[in-house]
Design a protein around this motif. Structure first.
Motif, short mmCIF file in Angstrom:
data_model
loop_
_atom_site.label_atom_id
_atom_site.label_comp_id
_atom_site.label_asym_id
_atom_site.label_seq_id
_atom_site.Cartn_x
_atom_site.Cartn_y
_atom_site.Cartn_z
N ASP A 128 -7.62 4.65 -12.98
CA ASP A 128 -7.93 3.21 -12.97
C ASP A 128 -8.32 2.83 -11.55
O ASP A 128 -7.47 2.55 -10.70
CB ASP A 128 -6.70 2.43 -13.44
CG ASP A 128 -6.96 0.95 -13.60
OD1 ASP A 128 -7.91 0.44 -12.97
OD2 ASP A 128 -6.20 0.29 -14.32
N GLU A 129 -9.62 2.81 -11.28
CA GLU A 129 -10.09 2.58 -9.92
C GLU A 129 -9.71 1.20 -9.40
O GLU A 129 -9.32 1.04 -8.24
CB GLU A 129 -11.61 2.77 -9.86
CG GLU A 129 -12.05 4.21 -10.12
CD GLU A 129 -13.55 4.39 -9.93
OE1 GLU A 129 -14.17 3.58 -9.21
OE2 GLU A 129 -14.09 5.36 -10.49
N GLN A 130 -9.82 0.19 -10.24
CA GLN A 130 -9.49 -1.16 -9.80
C GLN A 130 -8.02 -1.27 -9.40
O GLN A 130 -7.68 -1.85 -8.37
CB GLN A 130 -9.81 -2.17 -10.92
CG GLN A 130 -9.60 -3.63 -10.50
CD GLN A 130 -10.08 -4.60 -11.57
OE1 GLN A 130 -10.67 -4.20 -12.57
NE2 GLN A 130 -9.81 -5.87 -11.35
N ARG A 131 -7.15 -0.68 -10.21
CA ARG A 131 -5.72 -0.74 -9.89
C ARG A 131 -5.41 0.01 -8.60
O ARG A 131 -4.66 -0.47 -7.75
CB ARG A 131 -4.90 -0.13 -11.03
CG ARG A 131 -3.39 -0.16 -10.79
CD ARG A 131 -2.62 0.54 -11.89
NE ARG A 131 -2.89 1.97 -11.93
CZ ARG A 131 -2.34 2.86 -11.10
NH1 ARG A 131 -1.51 2.46 -10.12
NH2 ARG A 131 -2.62 4.15 -11.22
N CYS A 145 -7.43 0.67 -6.09
CA CYS A 145 -7.97 -0.05 -4.93
C CYS A 145 -7.01 -1.16 -4.50
O CYS A 145 -6.76 -1.36 -3.30
CB CYS A 145 -9.34 -0.64 -5.24
SG CYS A 145 -10.66 0.59 -5.28
N GLY A 146 -6.45 -1.86 -5.48
CA GLY A 146 -5.48 -2.90 -5.16
C GLY A 146 -4.20 -2.33 -4.58
O GLY A 146 -3.66 -2.85 -3.60
N GLU A 147 -3.73 -1.23 -5.17
CA GLU A 147 -2.49 -0.61 -4.71
C GLU A 147 -2.63 -0.04 -3.31
O GLU A 147 -1.71 -0.14 -2.48
CB GLU A 147 -2.10 0.51 -5.69
CG GLU A 147 -0.80 1.21 -5.35
CD GLU A 147 -0.47 2.32 -6.35
OE1 GLU A 147 0.20 3.29 -5.95
OE2 GLU A 147 -0.90 2.22 -7.52
N SER A 161 -11.45 -0.52 -0.58
CA SER A 161 -12.60 -0.81 -1.43
C SER A 161 -12.90 0.38 -2.33
O SER A 161 -12.29 1.44 -2.21
CB SER A 161 -13.82 -1.13 -0.55
OG SER A 161 -14.25 0.05 0.12
N ARG A 162 -13.88 0.20 -3.20
CA ARG A 162 -14.24 1.27 -4.13
C ARG A 162 -14.87 2.47 -3.41
O ARG A 162 -14.75 3.60 -3.87
CB ARG A 162 -15.23 0.75 -5.18
CG ARG A 162 -14.62 -0.16 -6.25
CD ARG A 162 -13.94 0.66 -7.33
NE ARG A 162 -13.33 -0.20 -8.34
CZ ARG A 162 -13.91 -0.50 -9.50
NH1 ARG A 162 -15.10 -0.05 -9.78
NH2 ARG A 162 -13.28 -1.25 -10.37
N ARG A 194 -14.04 6.33 -4.28
CA ARG A 194 -15.00 7.17 -4.98
C ARG A 194 -15.35 8.43 -4.19
O ARG A 194 -15.57 9.49 -4.77
CB ARG A 194 -16.24 6.36 -5.32
CG ARG A 194 -15.95 5.37 -6.45
CD ARG A 194 -17.10 4.52 -6.85
NE ARG A 194 -16.77 3.73 -8.04
CZ ARG A 194 -17.53 2.74 -8.51
NH1 ARG A 194 -18.67 2.42 -7.91
NH2 ARG A 194 -17.15 2.07 -9.60
N GLY A 212 -15.82 7.49 -16.57
CA GLY A 212 -15.06 7.45 -15.34
C GLY A 212 -14.39 8.78 -15.00
O GLY A 212 -14.78 9.84 -15.50
#
Length: 217
Positions: A35-38, A40-42, A46-47, A51, A70
């Protein structure tokens, strides 16, 4: 941002290191979606560095990139495990033969000390795991072929993805120790042929244990 980023390395390398640790500890389970979004927040990033880190881990075989779906933690099939053990058997048996022929007395003493620690750790599985790997990697170091060593290190990372680690099987830890004991005796005797054959047998037995699924309760 990952803690400890003060050594001049690019951010993505720190991210890759953190992800790698999570994968090898199975905190990120084999087959699980990244889960890239999670993340990045943790991680507070940034993405882009995430990546880049995923590309590094995909090169190591720890991450599988699926088009339009993904990144996933690589899940080992029986075929995958068999192929990895086959290559490890070829490479590490070759290294063991080199060690039997070429190791200095001081290097042989290092292996003897590691083996003694392994004998003492038979009731501590986590310590046994660590010493087992240290023993195998020290053989590679002494054999002194950096290309072989790098390939084995990458293969050993991938091997840790297997849900059914060979040493988890009942009785396998004691059998593995006995195999190490025989290998150590061949190395001490400077018997390259025996060291090579015993290492191959060690991996054959490890593969048999790693590919047997536990019985359902």
């Amino acid at each position: 941002m990952p803690a400890g980023r003060h050594d001049g390395r690019p951010l993505y390398e720190h991210v890759a290191e953190r992800l790698r640790a999570g994968i090898l500890s199975h905190t990120l389970a084999p087959g699980s979606w990244i889960d890239e979004q999670r993340l990045c927040g943790e991680y507070g990033i940034s993405r882009t560095p995430l990546r880049e880190a995923l590309k590094v881990l995909a090169t190591e075989g720890l991450i599988t990139m699926k088009p339009r779906r993904g990144a996933y933690v690589t899940e080992m099939s029986v075929r995958d495990v068999t192929d990895v053990y086959h290559l490890l058997s070829l490479l590490e048996s070759d290294a063991a033969a080199d060690v039997a022929r070429l190791a200095s007395p001081a290097q042989m003493a290092e292996l003897e000390a590691l083996h003694a620690q392994l004998e003492a750790a038979v009731d501590d599985r986590e310590r046994f795991f660590a010493l087992n790997e240290a023993f195998h990697l020290r053989i590679l170091d002494i054999a002194d072929n950096r290309w072989r060593t790098q390939v084995v290190i990458d293969l050993r990372k991938v091997m840790k993805l297997n849900r059914h680690h060979s040493l988890f099987r009942e009785g396998r830890l004691a059998d593995s120790l006995a195999e190490h004991r025989a290998l150590m005796q061949a190395l001490q005797a400077r018997d390259a042929a025996a060291a090579e054959a015993l290492t191959r047998e060690h991996f054959r037995n490890g593969l048999a244990a790693a590919t047997v699924r536990p019985r359902q309760a």
